[in-house]
Design a protein around this motif. Structure first.
Motif, PDB file in Angstrom:
ATOM      1  N   ASN A 461       0.833  -1.189   0.000  1.00 42.78           N
ATOM      2  CA  ASN A 461       0.000   0.000   0.000  1.00 42.78           C
ATOM      3  C   ASN A 461       0.876   1.251   0.000  1.00 42.78           C
ATOM      4  OD1 ASN A 461       0.889   0.431   2.631  1.00 42.78           O
ATOM      5  ND2 ASN A 461      -1.002  -0.294   3.585  1.00 42.78           N
ATOM      6  N   LYS A 546     -10.637  10.344  -2.839  1.00 39.03           N
ATOM      7  CA  LYS A 546      -9.514   9.444  -2.570  1.00 39.03           C
ATOM      8  C   LYS A 546      -9.036   9.598  -1.131  1.00 39.03           C
ATOM      9  CE  LYS A 546      -4.874   8.226  -4.143  1.00 39.03           C
ATOM     10  NZ  LYS A 546      -3.791   8.504  -5.133  1.00 39.03           N
ATOM     11  N   GLN A 547      -8.903  10.822  -0.675  1.00 39.05           N
ATOM     12  CA  GLN A 547      -8.436  11.077   0.689  1.00 39.05           C
ATOM     13  C   GLN A 547      -9.440  10.561   1.716  1.00 39.05           C
ATOM     14  OE1 GLN A 547      -7.575  15.208   1.492  1.00 39.05           O
ATOM     15  NE2 GLN A 547      -7.608  14.920   3.701  1.00 39.05           N
ATOM     16  N   THR A 550      -9.462   6.670   2.189  1.00 39.16           N
ATOM     17  CA  THR A 550      -8.364   6.187   3.019  1.00 39.16           C
ATOM     18  C   THR A 550      -8.634   6.463   4.497  1.00 39.16           C
ATOM     19  OG1 THR A 550      -6.801   6.493   1.191  1.00 39.16           O
ATOM     20  CG2 THR A 550      -5.876   6.342   3.415  1.00 39.16           C
ATOM     21  N   ASN A 554      -9.061   3.464   7.225  1.00 41.42           N
ATOM     22  CA  ASN A 554      -8.159   3.447   8.381  1.00 41.42           C
ATOM     23  C   ASN A 554      -8.942   3.492   9.688  1.00 41.42           C
ATOM     24  OD1 ASN A 554      -5.885   3.328   6.769  1.00 41.42           O
ATOM     25  ND2 ASN A 554      -5.478   5.535   6.850  1.00 41.42           N
ATOM     26  N   GLU A 560      -7.002  -1.171   2.687  1.00 42.03           N
ATOM     27  CA  GLU A 560      -7.460  -0.667   1.387  1.00 42.03           C
ATOM     28  C   GLU A 560      -6.719  -1.370   0.260  1.00 42.03           C
ATOM     29  OE1 GLU A 560      -8.418   3.488  -1.004  1.00 42.03           O
ATOM     30  OE2 GLU A 560      -7.333   3.568   0.909  1.00 42.03           O
TER      31      GLU A 560
END
Length: 662
Positions: A461, A546-547, A550, A554, A560
């Motif tokens: 990752n 996208k941010q 994640t 998390n 991911e």
């Protein structure tokens, strides 16, 4: 075939056309529907058999004309796709996205690219990524069922946030639409939870009464949330914020039965796209059947509208020409003209502008019917989708239930829309089926020693952590027997997926035109499509998505596996341009189509920059109306079908009013 005069002629039998036909038929008005495609079958078992045998379970796979014909595969046509030039009512399919530069395989004609494209050029033309149906009942045969309303600020995007355009009348238009939203929810038969959604609307300062009406509730309770939903609905996730907005889940209102009724109760088959095998999910054949039962509505199948006739002196529509056929690849069997007092186009946001552009070109209307503004075919929009996927830390037992039962709606509006696109987040119950073609891809990886899905190799990752599912196995292991079964079971039960429906601004250069060279089997021009994701507004939405993905993975302790796509090839021959990839701010993105095709004959306050007025009536021809998502000035963030239905109900009232006044 005789051509009696009707009160209304409708082109297209999808949800919008069916609703208007039903409303007018109930009031004793004589209605004729022209449908380009095949009739509604007596039962769906034939479609189910086609779906079961299809190698690719794409949205169009069960339906005619079939795209599943392995015997037709050749080295030049490995998917065995039919040649649209041999079909009488071809339509664009998901499988054709990969064939977008080959006119013998792709329904759309794309304009050629310059020989060299540099860097992060905004002028790259992409393959359009959403498909639709041309059959009785339209695209609701393969819709997901999501039935969301738009927010009030979605109708005032320009005024509130400085982007795009406003809907005609803005907030006034929205308030007038609220009772039609309620009626549309009843027509579709939506399962939902008003109490939980009230919390969401309170966040956006919309009172429940302003959103629903004081006493309104959904016809059925919400579909029970899935174990996948519960994995996301944990404090570590719901305490996150994105650009000042809280992250929390709400049950998704959806057009499927949560209780037994006129349709069967949802049995959780998880193949709502492309087909619900038990018809627990609403589709437009329900309303179409109700329309025909009035005794005032007639439908002619396999009749392709080919021209709209307009009187030179009055500018009124005086007829619609059509071509009929018996077999999908056979010769035309007839032609004719139908006449009525009023006319309604309900043929979706690709076929409707195509018909307008190829109709009645004379000295008064040189650019086609209803096109004095030059806006017909322009402002093509979709929800451009970002997908993210991973493995939950504990089993969530994906591949059960409807494709989606909950979503994150709290990020659909906010002050951030001054800077970037909003989005809703759909939580998928189908594992990595959409994202990575599972269960097939992972199975092949562990049988043949591949690592396509990053579970069986040396992939890491972005933080450098290994992604191999079982670190005790060597990379590219080839497994069989109990070890294969145990490995796959450990993966499939933990797969999770997020889908971001990112709003796309209207862009006049994103458009549908007529191909100058490509035709279907009836000799009618096929659509030429220019499509780009070139505005930073929506590109910044991808960066945010996208941010956020994640951060969510998390927070819930998931791993991911979202694959970073390769950089687009922006040089060399035209067919080297990667169809659905783009690069922005150092990131490579793949976008997916949501199937929400919109904007190509939009409403507006001015004749100069729109095709229709707020009544969904042509500025140019007083007896011509249009419905469907093509009327949307902006696409906003909610799935469009409930709004399509509400607008169709509103249009029906407008047409009835005009017929009474005539």
């Amino acid at each position: 075939m005789s051509n009696p005069t009707y009160d209304l002629v409708i082109v297209g039998s999808g949800i919008a056309g069916a609703i208007v036909a039903h409303q007018l038929g109930r009031q004793g008005k004589k209605v004729l529907i022209l449908e380009a495609g095949a009739p509604v079958p007596v039962d769906r078992s034939g479609y189910m058999q086609t779906f079961f045998k299809a190698n690719a379970k794409t949205p169009e796979s069960p339906y005619p004309p079939t795209t599943q014909n392995p015997t037709a595969a050749t080295p030049d046509n490995p998917l065995g796709l039919p040649d649209p030039a041999t079909e009488n009512a071809p339509r664009y399919t998901v499988l054709q996205i990969g064939a977008w530069r080959n006119p013998k395989q792709c329904y759309f004609d794309y304009p050629p690219q310059p020989p060299y494209l540099k860097g992060d050029s905004p002028e790259v033309t992409f393959a359009f990524a959403s498909s639709y149906e041309r059959i009785g009942g339209g695209t609701t045969w393969h819709w997901l069922g999501t039935s969301l309303r738009l927010f009030p600020t979605d109708f005032t995007l320009k005024t509130t946030y400085g982007h795009g355009v406003d809907w005609p009348g803005g907030q006034t238009f929205y308030q007038a639409l609220v009772p039609y939203y309620e009626k549309a929810t009843d027509v579709i038969g939506v399962s939902g939870d008003k109490t939980q959604l009230d919390t969401l609307y309170t966040q956006f300062k919309v009172s429940p009464s302003g959103q629903y009406g004081p006493d309104y509730d959904y016809p059925m309770p919400a579909i029970v949330d899935s174990l996948v939903d519960q994995a996301f609905d944990v404090p570590a996730v719901t305490t996150l914020t994105v650009d000042g907005n809280p992250v929390y889940l709400t049950p998704t209102p959806q057009g499927r039965n949560s209780l037994p009724g006129d349709r069967r109760q949802c049995a959780g088959n998880t193949n709502c796209i492309p087909i619900c095998p038990i018809q627990a999910k609403y589709d437009a054949t329900v309303t179409l059947g109700d329309a025909l039962q009035t005794g005032n509505v007639e439908i002619r199948y396999r009749c392709v509208a080919s021209n709209i006739r307009v009187d030179d002196d009055t500018a009124e529509v005086v007829g619609i020409d059509y071509i009929s056929y018996d077999e999908h690849t056979g010769d035309a069997t007839g032609s004719g003209t139908v006449t009525a007092s009023k006319y309604l186009l309900a043929a979706h946001a690709i076929e409707t502008p195509k018909l307008l552009l190829m109709s009645n070109k004379n000295k008064n209307f040189p650019n086609g019917v209803a096109n004095s503004s030059g806006q017909v075919g322009r402002n093509l929009m979709d929800h451009v989708m970002y997908l993210a996927w991973g493995l939950a830390k504990d089993p969530v037992y994906a591949f059960r239930g409807p494709l989606s039962t909950s979503g994150i709606e709290s990020l659909r509006d906010g002050a951030f829309r001054k800077n970037r696109s909003a989005y809703r987040i759909e939580i998928g119950n189908e594992g990595w089926q959409w994202a990575a073609n599972d269960p097939f891809t992972t199975l092949a990886d562990f049988v043949f020693g591949q690592d396509t899905n990053q579970l069986n190799g040396n992939a890491v990752n972005p933080q450098g952590q290994p992604l191999r599912f079982n670190p005790n196995l060597p990379a590219n292991s080839q497994l069989f027997g109990a070890q294969l079964v145990d490995t796959l079971n450990g993966i499939y039960v933990r797969q999770i997926r997020l889908g971001y429906l990112i709003e796309q601004l209207p862009d006049p250069d994103n458009r549908v035109e007529l191909s100058p060279t490509e035709t279907d089997h009836l000799g009618l021009p096929r659509p030429r499509v220019t499509y780009r994701i070139r505005q930073d507004y929506e590109r910044d939405g991808f960066v945010s998505a996208k941010q956020v993905s994640t951060e969510i993975f998390n927070a819930m302790g998931a791993t991911e596996y979202t694959r970073t796509p390769p950089a687009p090839v922006l040089y060399g021959a035209a067919d080297q341009v990667t169809a659905t990839n783009f690069q922005y701010q150092g990131n490579n993105f793949t976008f997916y189509g949501a199937g929400h095709i919109a904007g190509t004959y939009r409403m507006g306050d001015s004749k100069s920059d729109s095709v229709l007025n707020a009544r969904q009536q042509s500025w140019d021809h007083g007896n011509l109306y249009m419905v469907g998502s093509g009327v949307f000035p902006t696409i906003a963030t909610g799935n469009p079908t409930l709004t399509i239905a509400a607008l169709a109900l509103q249009a029906a009232d407008n047409i009835l009013q005009d017929l009474a006044a005539a």
